[in-house]
Design an enzyme around this catalytic site. Structure first.
Site, PDB file in Angstrom:
ATOM      1  N   TYR A   1       0.801  -1.220   0.000  1.00 28.14           N
ATOM      2  CA  TYR A   1       0.000   0.000   0.000  1.00 28.14           C
ATOM      3  C   TYR A   1       0.840   1.278   0.000  1.00 28.14           C
ATOM      4  O   TYR A   1       0.481   2.241  -0.690  1.00 28.14           O
ATOM      5  CB  TYR A   1      -0.982  -0.018   1.169  1.00 28.14           C
ATOM      6  CG  TYR A   1      -2.194  -0.888   0.904  1.00 28.14           C
ATOM      7  CD1 TYR A   1      -3.321  -0.379   0.283  1.00 28.14           C
ATOM      8  CD2 TYR A   1      -2.191  -2.233   1.261  1.00 28.14           C
ATOM      9  CE1 TYR A   1      -4.424  -1.181   0.025  1.00 28.14           C
ATOM     10  CE2 TYR A   1      -3.291  -3.042   1.009  1.00 28.14           C
ATOM     11  CZ  TYR A   1      -4.401  -2.508   0.389  1.00 28.14           C
ATOM     12  OH  TYR A   1      -5.498  -3.307   0.139  1.00 28.14           O
TER      13      TYR A   1
ATOM     14  N   GLU B   1      -8.743  -7.482   4.724  1.00 28.33           N
ATOM     15  CA  GLU B   1      -7.929  -8.522   4.102  1.00 28.33           C
ATOM     16  C   GLU B   1      -7.253  -9.400   5.144  1.00 28.33           C
ATOM     17  O   GLU B   1      -7.146 -10.626   4.968  1.00 28.33           O
ATOM     18  CB  GLU B   1      -6.905  -7.880   3.166  1.00 28.33           C
ATOM     19  CG  GLU B   1      -7.554  -7.289   1.914  1.00 28.33           C
ATOM     20  CD  GLU B   1      -6.756  -6.159   1.277  1.00 28.33           C
ATOM     21  OE1 GLU B   1      -5.543  -6.024   1.596  1.00 28.33           O
ATOM     22  OE2 GLU B   1      -7.331  -5.398   0.483  1.00 28.33           O
TER      23      GLU B   1
END
Length: 397
Positions: free
Chosen positions: A98, A140
């Site tokens: 990310y 997730e």
């Protein structure tokens, strides 16, 4: 929730950023792949990058998330986040990726918008990004934990133990773990990611819906893709993978799943969208489910309709089920004239309290959803699955 200061900045700049997102996302991907070419080779769908659909999906999700933050600050768009998180988990996306996305995305924003990106604007949009990213990371992590793969790698080497020809363009593959471990748990409607090594060395990944629930294998079905660009992985599976070959297959993921209950169920599909629907129908039949089931399918013709026999047999097996089939070009004599052409759900008696599941191309989904809403089906009770990047994110509320 955005801070008050960032909320005002994002609200004021959303039209500018949203208007430029079509320029920002291609530049972002160019920067990302120049820095990490292995991501394009082994993670991102090269076909979707070539036709621009993945870039549209990213743009739509960012714009939808930012809009939700400023217009409905008290509600997190969990449906959108869950859709993305399941896809990420099927690909093995990890938290450390990310910051890399943030780096190149904000470099692209700054390059496109120039002096309009003041430190205050950059900080506000950075807040948007990390609210979305941290929410996805948390979802997730839960998905990985549930799959027993906290490291994020749910892929299992599997041997192909069966291959069936459904139509000239659709093949079904049955796979079983090489190490004979128990099959991963799956819910009707979910998909698996399948990774193959292509002739140029790329290890590309695609998602395929589970099209049945045999006791000793995972079953997924693949349609040959002759589009432009042609489907690299789907066509490779058709041309080069048979019984005895080994594939890397992920644990099942997907947020559009058949829920237990007693209310009527409508399963509507078009084309290869029949795969998750037939999986749901198989589950209902195996359980001897007594609720009202309406199965709807639209296809080009009888010969292109994968699982046609299964659809008829499964609906006949259920105590209260009916099938409605439309063909654009019927081949059989006696096909009803009012079932020729595109599917029309307005012609079907849909009971009150129906929960609907849809899968197919976007035009079919939009039309079917509109017809269901007109018939009185609640928006919250209409669930859809679309193959490839979800270009409908944030637009079907």
């Amino acid at each position: 929730m955005l801070s008050p200061q960032s909320t005002e900045i994002v609200r004021a700049t959303l039209p500018v950023v949203g208007g430029a997102i079509g320029e920002i996302t291609p530049l972002f991907y160019d920067k990302l792949f120049a820095d990490r070419p292995e991501l394009l080779r082994d993670l991102f769908n090269r076909g979707n990058q070539a036709n621009g659909s993945q870039r549209q999906a990213l743009a739509g999700s960012i714009a939808a998330f930012a809009t939700a933050l400023v217009e409905h600050p008290e509600v997190r768009p969990d449906a959108m986040l869950a859709r993305i998180a399941h896809k990420h988990a099927s690909l093995g996306i990890r938290p450390e990726q990310y910051p890399l996305v943030q780096q190149h995305l904000f470099a692209a924003i700054a390059e496109v918008l120039g002096d309009a990106v003041t430190p205050e604007v950059a900080a506000a949009w950075d807040e948007v990004y990390w609210l979305m990213a941290n929410a996805l990371i948390a979802i997730e992590a839960g998905l990985y934990a549930a799959a027993g793969a906290e490291d994020g790698d749910t892929r299992i080497p599997c041997r192909v133990v069966g291959r069936l020809r459904e139509t000239a363009e659709v093949a079904t593959f049955l796979v079983r773990p090489l190490d004979e471990r128990p099959l991963p748990a799956a819910r009707p409607g979910q998909y698996v990611s399948v990774q193959v090594e292509l002739p140029d060395g790329a290890r590309q990944i695609r998602q395929y819906s589970l099209s049945g629930d045999p006791d000793d294998a995972l079953q997924f079905s693949v349609k040959r893709d002759s589009g432009d660009p042609a489907g690299e992985v789907s066509n490779h599976l058709h041309d080069h993978v048979g019984v005895g070959d080994v594939l890397l297959v992920s644990a099942p993921f997907g947020d559009v799943v058949l829920e237990p209950g007693t209310s009527p169920v409508l399963l509507a599909s078009a084309g290869i969208g029949c795969t998750p629907m037939i999986g749901m129908l198989s589950h209902l039949a195996a359980a001897g489910d007594g609720r009202k089931v309406i199965a709807v399918h639209a296809d080009r013709s009888e010969s292109t309709h994968a699982f046609r026999a299964d659809l008829l047999q499964l609906t006949a097996k259920l105590p209260d089920a009916v099938a409605h089939i439309w063909y654009e070009e019927p081949e059989a004599d006696g096909h009803p004239a009012d079932r020729t052409g595109f599917a029309d759900l307005s012609r079907i008696d849909i009971p009150a309290g129906t929960t609907a599941y849809l899968c197919g191309p976007l035009p079919f989904l939009r039309t079917a959803r509109a017809q269901l809403l007109a018939a009185g089906v609640a928006a919250a009770d209409i669930h859809y699955e679309v193959f490839g990047p979800d270009l409908w994110l944030g637009t079907a509320a």
